[in-house]
Design a protein around this motif. Sequence first.
Motif, mmCIF file in Angstrom:
data_model
loop_
_atom_site.group_PDB
_atom_site.id
_atom_site.type_symbol
_atom_site.label_atom_id
_atom_site.label_comp_id
_atom_site.label_asym_id
_atom_site.label_seq_id
_atom_site.Cartn_x
_atom_site.Cartn_y
_atom_site.Cartn_z
ATOM 1 N N LEU A 217 -2.279 -30.335 44.342
ATOM 2 C CA LEU A 217 -1.900 -29.139 43.597
ATOM 3 C C LEU A 217 -1.146 -28.207 44.541
ATOM 4 O O LEU A 217 -1.577 -27.986 45.673
ATOM 5 C CB LEU A 217 -3.128 -28.432 43.039
ATOM 6 C CG LEU A 217 -4.039 -29.262 42.140
ATOM 7 C CD1 LEU A 217 -5.278 -28.455 41.756
ATOM 8 C CD2 LEU A 217 -3.295 -29.745 40.903
ATOM 9 N N ILE A 218 -0.039 -27.651 44.074
ATOM 10 C CA ILE A 218 0.782 -26.759 44.891
ATOM 11 C C ILE A 218 0.842 -25.406 44.209
ATOM 12 O O ILE A 218 1.260 -25.301 43.049
ATOM 13 C CB ILE A 218 2.196 -27.336 45.096
ATOM 14 C CG1 ILE A 218 2.118 -28.690 45.794
ATOM 15 C CG2 ILE A 218 3.059 -26.364 45.888
ATOM 16 C CD1 ILE A 218 3.448 -29.405 45.920
ATOM 17 N N GLU A 219 0.400 -24.370 44.921
ATOM 18 C CA GLU A 219 0.435 -22.993 44.425
ATOM 19 C C GLU A 219 1.497 -22.228 45.213
ATOM 20 O O GLU A 219 1.496 -22.240 46.446
ATOM 21 C CB GLU A 219 -0.935 -22.331 44.597
ATOM 22 C CG GLU A 219 -2.080 -23.034 43.886
ATOM 23 C CD GLU A 219 -2.109 -22.779 42.384
ATOM 24 O OE1 GLU A 219 -1.146 -22.180 41.855
ATOM 25 O OE2 GLU A 219 -3.088 -23.174 41.737
ATOM 26 N N CYS A 220 2.404 -21.578 44.488
ATOM 27 C CA CYS A 220 3.533 -20.893 45.120
ATOM 28 C C CYS A 220 3.414 -19.389 44.909
ATOM 29 O O CYS A 220 3.390 -18.916 43.762
ATOM 30 C CB CYS A 220 4.849 -21.379 44.530
ATOM 31 S SG CYS A 220 5.090 -23.173 44.617
ATOM 32 N N ASP A 221 3.361 -18.637 45.998
ATOM 33 C CA ASP A 221 3.290 -17.178 45.916
ATOM 34 C C ASP A 221 4.696 -16.601 45.935
ATOM 35 O O ASP A 221 5.551 -17.038 46.712
ATOM 36 C CB ASP A 221 2.509 -16.596 47.102
ATOM 37 C CG ASP A 221 1.045 -16.994 47.063
ATOM 38 O OD1 ASP A 221 0.565 -17.309 45.960
ATOM 39 O OD2 ASP A 221 0.398 -16.989 48.117
ATOM 40 N N GLY A 222 4.945 -15.595 45.086
ATOM 41 C CA GLY A 222 6.224 -14.901 45.098
ATOM 42 C C GLY A 222 6.256 -13.847 46.183
ATOM 43 O O GLY A 222 5.237 -13.505 46.782
ATOM 44 N N ARG A 223 7.449 -13.301 46.429
ATOM 45 C CA ARG A 223 7.605 -12.295 47.489
ATOM 46 C C ARG A 223 6.763 -11.073 47.191
ATOM 47 O O ARG A 223 6.241 -10.420 48.086
ATOM 48 C CB ARG A 223 9.073 -11.902 47.611
ATOM 49 C CG ARG A 223 9.324 -10.757 48.569
ATOM 50 C CD ARG A 223 10.812 -10.542 48.808
ATOM 51 N NE ARG A 223 11.168 -10.874 50.164
ATOM 52 C CZ ARG A 223 12.404 -10.967 50.603
ATOM 53 N NH1 ARG A 223 13.411 -10.806 49.779
ATOM 54 N NH2 ARG A 223 12.655 -11.248 51.861
ATOM 55 N N ALA A 224 6.625 -10.713 45.903
ATOM 56 C CA ALA A 224 5.895 -9.494 45.540
ATOM 57 C C ALA A 224 4.391 -9.728 45.474
ATOM 58 O O ALA A 224 3.639 -8.837 45.107
ATOM 59 C CB ALA A 224 6.397 -8.963 44.197
#
Length: 293
Positions: A217-224
């Motif tokens: 599973l890959i969780e991607c955080d945004g810049r904000a």
Amino acid sequence: MTSDSGVYTLKKLAAMGWSPDDIKRGRQSETLIPVARGWVRSATADPRVVAAVKAGGALSCVGALRFHQAHDSSGIWVPPGHNETHVRRSKHMKGKPRPSGPFRWCQGYGQPLPVVTAVDSIPLALNCAARCLTPEEWIATVDSVLSTTEWTIPDIQAEMGRVAKAVTGMFARCDDRSQSGTESIARLRLIAAGFEVQVQPDIGTHEHADLRVGALLIECDGRAYHSDAEAFRNDRRRDRMTMIDRWMTMRLTYDDVLYNWEEVLEDIRAVTRSDRHRIRRDNDPRRRENSSI
């Protein structure tokens, strides 16, 4: 005045209820300030919009998308960089000299269109952006428009003017389930690397991960993204839950995806290769000790 760009055509002011006398008094009091022939601005007008109209066009492309991001309470993702004032000049300015300044002159596919608003609509801005952004930047931006606004692909295409074959191909790669620009770009890069990618896979009752590649599973955080205590605890609870269900989780930051992708990709390959666990057992020093007895 409303919370918009602050730059108007005289025709627009009339539609807003301004009489010719109102406009005349506004000019005399400098409530309305001339910008270009047929255009006026308020004292608090957006300076980039003013510059675009003075240059003979409308704020468009990345500039218009950033404007809508800031003013429409939408979650549109716009890629970093591209900091010039992006201007789509009116077809009536064809052949006239372009003013100097930090401008990027943008034109979408198809015949030049007239400029009737100071800031291009999202579809017109996307048409120009298709020639300014990389395909993955453009697709990620469209993903965010589809995910966070009421626009659909047919709606966007209907207002874009001519939809070029290259743009149609990029639309086919968009996915309105994507929750952030970083997730979209990670998805596109993983697919390009040959992975089969699941978008927003189920990981439990009413819960989803961003992406799944095999058992990863890959969780991607945004810049904000800013993790408060509750979000931090929830992330760790999700990680425990997925581990119990025999999933592995990899969390990626904005910088990981946009600026450190090659290293991230190698890590993903190392985790997902089919013989990973056998290699680990063979290299386990305790196993070597036991085999030598």
